[in-house]
Design a protein around this motif. Structure first.
Motif: not given
Length: 191
Positions: A120-134, A142-150
């Protein structure tokens, strides 16, 4: 200059590091069970392939702390600035943990596993989390802004709000019943 310790394959059980000084140094292949790091200064400490089970890290200082292939299981990790960690070989996995109000701003954490976590309320901004599992994660606020979620797996995630044009989501996987989290930003009604 303080003396740094080196610990290899040690086990720490029921330690309250709020009441004792946590020794700075390198910890390799160590296991920490039911330990309290709440508010503890862990700056410049190095953890290599360590496991943390049922530990409290809330509000700990992790400035320039090195986490390399570290596992957190059933840990409380609220308010942590992971973006202040040493980025060299930074890698961890999280299961059954509470990571609310923490920041992963601008981090490269490809292939990270978040399983049954509260984010909750975690900042993922500008991060590269590609190929991750949630997997089974609560991403409320949660904040996803300019994040790589491929290639990320969000099939069992809930309460997320990901704007498809402000993030890279190619080949990410979603369940048909949680697509509303992709469409909220378009201000459309889904029935």
């Amino acid at each position: 200059m303080t003396n740094r310790v080196y610990c290899d394959e040690e086990e720490f059980v029921n330690e309250n590091f709020q009441n004792t000084t946590f020794k700075k140094g390198e910890y390799e292949y160590c296991i920490f069970k039911n330990c309290n790091f709440n508010g503890v200064n862990l700056a410049t400490v190095s953890f290599l392939e360590c496991e943390f089970l049922d530990c409290d890290f809330s509000n700990a200082n992790i400035t320039n702390t090195q986490f390399n292939q570290v596992q957190f299981d059933a840990c409380k990790m609220m308010g942590l600035n992971f973006d202040a960690c040493n980025p060299f070989l930074l890698s961890f996995s999280f299961s059954h943990s509470t990571i609310d109000f923490s920041s992963f701003y601008n981090l490269k954490l490809k292939n990270t596993n978040f399983e049954s976590c509260s984010l909750k309320e975690v900042d993922f901004t500008n991060g590269d989390f590609s190929s991750s599992y949630f997997t089974d994660c609560n991403l409320q606020g949660a904040i996803f802004e300019n994040s790589n979620l491929e290639k990320c797996d969000f099939r069992s995630a809930k309460n997320f709000n990901i704007h498809p044009t402000q993030n890279q989501i190619a080949k990410a996987v979603f369940a048909s019943d949680n697509l509303v989290g992709l469409l909220n930003s378009f201000n459309i009604k889904i029935e």
